[in-house]
Scaffold this active site. Sequence first.
Site, PDB file in Angstrom:
ATOM      1  N   ASP A 301       0.869  -1.172   0.000  1.00  0.00           N
ATOM      2  CA  ASP A 301       0.000   0.000   0.000  1.00  0.00           C
ATOM      3  C   ASP A 301       0.913   1.231   0.000  1.00  0.00           C
ATOM      4  O   ASP A 301       2.134   1.142   0.189  1.00  0.00           O
ATOM      5  CB  ASP A 301      -0.958   0.007   1.193  1.00  0.00           C
TER       6      ASP A 301
HETATM    7  C1  NOJ Z   1      -3.997   3.964  -0.026  1.00  0.00           C
HETATM    8  C2  NOJ Z   1      -5.175   3.077   0.148  1.00  0.00           C
HETATM    9  O1  NOJ Z   1      -5.102   2.435   1.404  1.00  0.00           O
HETATM   10  C3  NOJ Z   1      -5.314   2.018  -0.925  1.00  0.00           C
HETATM   11  O2  NOJ Z   1      -6.539   1.362  -0.747  1.00  0.00           O
HETATM   12  C4  NOJ Z   1      -5.206   2.630  -2.278  1.00  0.00           C
HETATM   13  O3  NOJ Z   1      -5.375   1.644  -3.272  1.00  0.00           O
HETATM   14  C5  NOJ Z   1      -3.868   3.314  -2.407  1.00  0.00           C
HETATM   15  N1  NOJ Z   1      -3.770   4.356  -1.394  1.00  0.00           N
HETATM   16  C6  NOJ Z   1      -3.663   3.936  -3.784  1.00  0.00           C
HETATM   17  O4  NOJ Z   1      -4.471   5.017  -3.963  1.00  0.00           O
END
Ligand code: NOJ
Length: 748
Positions: A301
């Site tokens: 993430d």
């Molecule tokens: C953080 C989020 O937790 C995740 O779900 C997302 O896909 C990514 N950012 C990318 O935007």
Amino acid sequence: MHARRCNRIGWYVAFVAFVAVPWTAARAEAPRFGRDPAIEKRIDDLIGRMTLEEKLGQLTQQWGAETQDVNPVVTRTKRDDMLGLIRAGKVGSLLGTHGAEYTNALQKAAFEESKYKIPLILGNDVIHGYRTIFPIPLGGAATWDPKLVEQAAHVAAVESAATGTHWTFAPMVDVCRDPRWGRVAEGAGEDPLLGSEMAAAAVRGFQGDDLTAPDSVVACAKHYVAYGAPEGGRDYNTVDISLQTLHDVYLPPFRAAVDAGVGTLMSAFNEINGVPASGCRYTLTTVLRDQWHFDGFVVSDWGSVIEMVAHGYASDPADAAAKAITAGVDMDMSSFSYRDHLPRAVADGRVPESVVDEALRRVLRVKFAIGLFDDPYTDPSLEKKVILTPEHRQVAREVARSSFVLLRNEGDLLPIGEDVKSIAVIGPLADSQKDPLGTWAGVGKAEDVVTVLDGIKQRAGAGVTVRHARGCDVRGDDTSGIAEAVEAAEQSDLVVLVIGESDDMSGEGHSRASIELPGVQRQLAQKLHATGKPVAVVLLNGRPMALPWLAENIPAILVAWHPGVECGNAIADVLFGDFNPCGKLPITFPRATGQIPIYTAHKNTGRPPRDDRYTSKYIDLPWTPQYPFGYGLSYTQFTYRNLSIKAQELKADGTLEVAVDVANAGKRDGAEIVQLYVRDLVGSSTRPVRQLVGFQKVQIPAGQDRRVKFSVPVRSLGFHNWDMQYVVEPGDFQFFIADLEGTFRVVE
Ligand code: NOJ
């Protein structure tokens, strides 16, 4: 009853060995990613020629939006600089890029102008629709209809692929039993089985049968794992759960996604029992690769690799990168820890270069499998043809109206009858175009949304007077608009009150400490109720809410979630009875925030609640929820009888076969979600009082009945024991459908 467990130690081990085979459906096809010798040869050849720095470039994903429209908090890299980075092989993937013209230009830099001509894989958060915005995933789950969820994901794939997206960071398959957590909106609720069905459906919808097709995007099951269990419901917070709960509750939807052939997983921000998920070799390698044979790749993430320093699990970014890649995270999203810090970790021997090679191999396999090496470009003419078409809107309307849950309908207030000649449509969300889009609408636009007010006006037609007053805001304490709302109500036959949460009250970083109605909305409801006019509440919400006053006083309550672009039309369909509501809660609605966590598959405890002080309950509130998981009314009535079971003694490799007659005893056709629960009465670990093991949606015309049959493999009724073995233990079980119940026994 207890005796049945006593004398079994001797054969127990053999029995355990027998059922230790994973119970979820074995993957029907061969692995999607890898194992094609010709492609493996090309991959080996590429890896053999690349330097360490070039390899790490491929394992780096960064924000690549050309404009700041989509995510204004992220600094933009200028187009020319981005092209330069790509040509130099510093980046293997981007997120946030949109549009065929831009993405083709980026792709040209990679595929034609970089040294190894490795195409980019371009990812985006296509969470509940691309431009045609669907209900939030929690609403999708409230349909209990995997086919609809699959269709919605397919539409999102068609639209996003046409604008140059190859990869969506969806579905979010985190089970959540604490609705304070804002991201409860993005998942399928509290239950591992419902969550698993929804996860698999979304993967099928996004990826389709042919990953190289122009209407397919690779899916990403996230956030691996247990992100949905943060302490206090506070986003990003610590997770500390038993390994049994991890295996029996939080892992199953990921397993279902893997079995459905998902191409990627995303490692989560949270720690699990002391180890950050993005550095957890047990979940990322032992479980995911060794036990489940996942053959795609894992992306971190956003920044979750480098955040292991803040967690106190890594001493510096190089240490974090080393720990993440050796644990099994193949690509770093946006922290540049691999590109910038792994050279040092490899040089000093902390990370063998073969580990980098393996990560790269996994990423390249997916790039090959989705056809990027054959043709990485997007046909620019597609965009106009497929975005927000009437057909896509129709699917959005169908999913939305199927997701609504009727909580209350005293005196059959709904559907709105012919006798209603004037309606006051009141509330801060009644005329909102922005809020129905929900938490993660990506490139969705408010201008595409049909408001509740417009939907009602259009359906009511010329013969009905529709008045509107906002009454109050969603937040804040301004009551000055309530008088006007009361006046509109007094002049009307019926009040439709549209209240709840705005789009920014759920989702990432939007946890709430209290899930009651915000602002003065309850006061508005009370004043309208006091007029004596019948009030139907339409709730627009990103999470379960605690609505004790409404539940006791307002005769009709329809939970509509954040329903997307077709909001007003779908709500009008249900309010006027053109569509009979059939959604069921995918998550419990508590009476108060203080009851959280509260969920159906809870344990019995040694002192189940009774009229006795020393039992498990509260002194200031009933212990039961306001509305349980699986609850939802219809405009017709379903009655259940003749529950039967084919065989009462079942072997561990057998099948539980039960059937029930479901009758539509009312005057309208309707759909019912028939739910089968079991309880394993005595176990070597205590078992939930009710565990969902099957569900079916059946359409039943008025006055008719259907025999509904379930076939559930007995091996799916097990759990992980103290030694982390998956077991189905012999003994007595109860099963339940609606208010009927029976028993069976699992025998040696
Ligand atoms: C953080 C989020 O937790 C995740 O779900 C997302 O896909 C990514 N950012 C990318 O935007």
